[in-house]
Design an enzyme around this catalytic site. Sequence first.
Site, PDB file in Angstrom:
ATOM      1  N   ILE A 157      19.636  29.036 -19.805  1.00 32.43           N
ATOM      2  CA  ILE A 157      20.966  28.469 -20.057  1.00 32.43           C
ATOM      3  C   ILE A 157      20.800  27.017 -19.666  1.00 32.43           C
ATOM      4  CG2 ILE A 157      23.647  28.522 -19.677  1.00 32.43           C
ATOM      5  CD1 ILE A 157      23.210  30.944 -19.081  1.00 32.43           C
ATOM      6  N   THR A 234      30.103  27.126 -15.887  1.00 32.70           N
ATOM      7  CA  THR A 234      29.395  27.863 -16.696  1.00 32.70           C
ATOM      8  C   THR A 234      29.261  29.086 -15.994  1.00 32.70           C
ATOM      9  OG1 THR A 234      27.860  27.010 -17.421  1.00 32.70           O
ATOM     10  CG2 THR A 234      30.105  26.938 -18.773  1.00 32.70           C
ATOM     11  N   SER A 235      29.030  28.867 -14.478  1.00 29.61           N
ATOM     12  CA  SER A 235      27.659  29.024 -14.225  1.00 29.61           C
ATOM     13  C   SER A 235      27.822  30.971 -12.777  1.00 29.61           C
ATOM     14  CB  SER A 235      26.462  28.877 -12.856  1.00 29.61           C
ATOM     15  OG  SER A 235      27.460  27.676 -12.273  1.00 29.61           O
ATOM     16  N   ARG A 236      28.370  30.501 -11.391  1.00 26.90           N
ATOM     17  CA  ARG A 236      29.515  31.227 -11.267  1.00 26.90           C
ATOM     18  C   ARG A 236      31.009  30.604 -10.409  1.00 26.90           C
ATOM     19  NH1 ARG A 236      28.437  35.031 -13.921  1.00 26.90           N
ATOM     20  NH2 ARG A 236      27.206  37.095 -13.263  1.00 26.90           N
ATOM     21  N   ASP A 260      34.226  28.021 -16.964  1.00 21.00           N
ATOM     22  CA  ASP A 260      34.204  29.425 -17.679  1.00 21.00           C
ATOM     23  C   ASP A 260      34.506  30.503 -16.703  1.00 21.00           C
ATOM     24  OD1 ASP A 260      34.702  31.299 -19.932  1.00 21.00           O
ATOM     25  OD2 ASP A 260      32.460  31.202 -19.105  1.00 21.00           O
ATOM     26  N   GLN A 298      34.373  33.611 -21.323  1.00 19.47           N
ATOM     27  CA  GLN A 298      33.427  33.841 -22.296  1.00 19.47           C
ATOM     28  C   GLN A 298      32.637  33.638 -22.700  1.00 19.47           C
ATOM     29  OE1 GLN A 298      37.512  31.962 -24.383  1.00 19.47           O
ATOM     30  NE2 GLN A 298      36.086  31.173 -25.117  1.00 19.47           N
ATOM     31  N   PHE A 300      29.563  34.578 -22.384  1.00 22.79           N
ATOM     32  CA  PHE A 300      28.711  35.181 -22.728  1.00 22.79           C
ATOM     33  C   PHE A 300      29.156  35.704 -23.884  1.00 22.79           C
ATOM     34  CE2 PHE A 300      31.520  37.854 -21.137  1.00 22.79           C
ATOM     35  CZ  PHE A 300      31.886  38.745 -21.902  1.00 22.79           C
TER      36      PHE A 300
HETATM   37  P1  NAI Z   1      17.755  31.719 -14.569  1.00 24.12           P
HETATM   38  O1  NAI Z   1      17.389  32.094 -13.841  1.00 24.12           O
HETATM   39  O2  NAI Z   1      17.338  31.447 -15.705  1.00 24.12           O
HETATM   40  O3  NAI Z   1      17.924  30.457 -14.510  1.00 24.12           O
HETATM   41  C1  NAI Z   1      18.831  29.088 -13.426  1.00 24.12           C
HETATM   42  C2  NAI Z   1      17.847  28.023 -12.499  1.00 24.12           C
HETATM   43  O4  NAI Z   1      18.544  28.040 -11.176  1.00 24.12           O
HETATM   44  C3  NAI Z   1      15.981  28.133 -11.965  1.00 24.12           C
HETATM   45  O5  NAI Z   1      15.802  27.247 -12.713  1.00 24.12           O
HETATM   46  C4  NAI Z   1      16.733  28.319 -10.778  1.00 24.12           C
HETATM   47  O6  NAI Z   1      15.634  27.771 -10.612  1.00 24.12           O
HETATM   48  C5  NAI Z   1      17.199  27.885 -10.670  1.00 24.12           C
HETATM   49  N1  NAI Z   1      18.605  27.168  -9.058  1.00 24.12           N
HETATM   50  C6  NAI Z   1      18.786  28.451  -8.357  1.00 24.12           C
HETATM   51  N2  NAI Z   1      18.657  27.309  -7.153  1.00 24.12           N
HETATM   52  C7  NAI Z   1      19.131  25.492  -7.247  1.00 24.12           C
HETATM   53  C8  NAI Z   1      19.689  25.315  -6.562  1.00 24.12           C
HETATM   54  N3  NAI Z   1      19.731  25.121  -5.374  1.00 24.12           N
HETATM   55  N4  NAI Z   1      19.652  24.185  -7.737  1.00 24.12           N
HETATM   56  C9  NAI Z   1      19.293  23.399  -8.806  1.00 24.12           C
HETATM   57  N5  NAI Z   1      18.595  24.789  -9.208  1.00 24.12           N
HETATM   58  C10 NAI Z   1      18.751  26.342  -9.080  1.00 24.12           C
HETATM   59  O7  NAI Z   1      19.891  31.863 -15.487  1.00 24.12           O
HETATM   60  P2  NAI Z   1      20.598  31.911 -16.174  1.00 24.12           P
HETATM   61  O8  NAI Z   1      20.079  32.634 -17.586  1.00 24.12           O
HETATM   62  O9  NAI Z   1      20.433  30.191 -17.264  1.00 24.12           O
HETATM   63  O10 NAI Z   1      22.510  31.451 -15.752  1.00 24.12           O
HETATM   64  C11 NAI Z   1      22.247  30.719 -14.942  1.00 24.12           C
HETATM   65  C12 NAI Z   1      23.559  30.698 -14.515  1.00 24.12           C
HETATM   66  O11 NAI Z   1      25.222  31.138 -15.645  1.00 24.12           O
HETATM   67  C13 NAI Z   1      23.974  32.316 -13.839  1.00 24.12           C
HETATM   68  O12 NAI Z   1      24.681  31.666 -12.135  1.00 24.12           O
HETATM   69  C14 NAI Z   1      24.360  33.291 -13.838  1.00 24.12           C
HETATM   70  O13 NAI Z   1      25.063  33.889 -13.299  1.00 24.12           O
HETATM   71  C15 NAI Z   1      25.591  31.727 -15.132  1.00 24.12           C
HETATM   72  N6  NAI Z   1      25.722  32.965 -16.223  1.00 24.12           N
HETATM   73  C16 NAI Z   1      27.095  32.723 -17.152  1.00 24.12           C
HETATM   74  C17 NAI Z   1      27.602  33.638 -18.136  1.00 24.12           C
HETATM   75  C18 NAI Z   1      29.228  33.281 -18.911  1.00 24.12           C
HETATM   76  O14 NAI Z   1      29.122  34.015 -19.809  1.00 24.12           O
HETATM   77  N7  NAI Z   1      29.909  31.855 -18.135  1.00 24.12           N
HETATM   78  C19 NAI Z   1      26.406  34.356 -18.392  1.00 24.12           C
HETATM   79  C20 NAI Z   1      25.444  34.547 -18.162  1.00 24.12           C
HETATM   80  C21 NAI Z   1      25.295  34.235 -16.621  1.00 24.12           C
END
Ligand code: NAI
Length: 336
Positions: A157, A234-236, A260, A298, A300
Amino acid sequence: MKIAVFSTRPYDREFLDHANEAAGGRHAFSWYEARLNANTANLARGHDCVCAFVNDQLGAEVLEILAGQGTRLIALRSAGFNNVDLEAARRLGLSIGRVPAYSPDAIAEHAVALILSLNRKIHKAYARVREGNFALEGLLGFDLKGKVAGVIGTGRIGINVARILKGFGCEVLASDPFETPELTQIGGRYVPREELLARCDIISLHCPLTPDTHHLIGREAIRTMKPGVMLINTSRGAVMDARAVIAGLKSGQVGYVGLDVYEEEEDLFFEDLSEQVIRDDVFVRLMTFPNVLITGHQGFFTREAMTAIAGTTLANISAFEETGTPLHPVPVERRG
Ligand code: NAI
């Protein structure tokens, strides 16, 4: 397979039905609006598979009920599986499938939508114009071009957010323990987290929730930021300390917040609570700020992401039926 779908909303039904039709209609669904918990688990009696979402409870008690009633597979409609007791699943011989990735563009574009809306105050302008108020006072924004934008976490993302913001002409800084060459290719630059916090006009969070990122944006981090910074999450929810953000908003150190996700969102999001009193005082305080924009998880929720979620969920179920293992299994031997 017979599948009991919990936390069903009309859109879940639409996309799962469609994916099932595409798979030849081989599966039979029972739809339950209720969240899965110890009181509702008996609805799944006689179903081989339970299909669950992020706020369904899959602790040991619920898994024991499900396994005792004949369920063999839990098909999660999410990437995360922090709501599943994996040790209990292992003990009970339950398989868990999940959707590891679906349209990272959907969430990236939503993060940018929050940035643009907050900056140009679209949410306020919409309400004003509908009331015949065409005054511009209070709607002043800034050009994104030339601003410094920080992306924390350059995974699926975050890298898309970096690319979009680069397109706006921002200087893009990033921080991630695992660097990807893609960032430099698009003209971004990795810097230590401290430098990112200190230099950015906009900071967008795209890292997972881990012990290292829990309350990453807290009082100390906010103190070191540029006054008036825009924070986007928008992460957690728990990556941000909501109380620290409120203190920052009150002092003016934080200029804008777009969310979000929220640390205690389980009791709020995905439900229509418009006729109820919201008891979470921190959340209600956040909603009172004119420079805070909140959406209810939202990111996703696009046609493409929902199609991918439904397709992968059914692929997990079909694979389990054929081979005894879902296509994307969650390893149940240990947590993580
Ligand atoms: P991903 O696993 O592809 O990328 C996460 C990145 O964060 C990785 O490159 C990782 O090395 C990095 N990371 C880990 N620890 C870190 C730190 N201490 N400092 C900086 N970077 C760090 O995950 P993706 O798919 O990009 O998802 C990212 C976030 O978005 C997740 O928290 C996920 O739960 C959330 N998310 C939110 C949605 C929504 O509807 N708002 C839907 C889907 C995901």
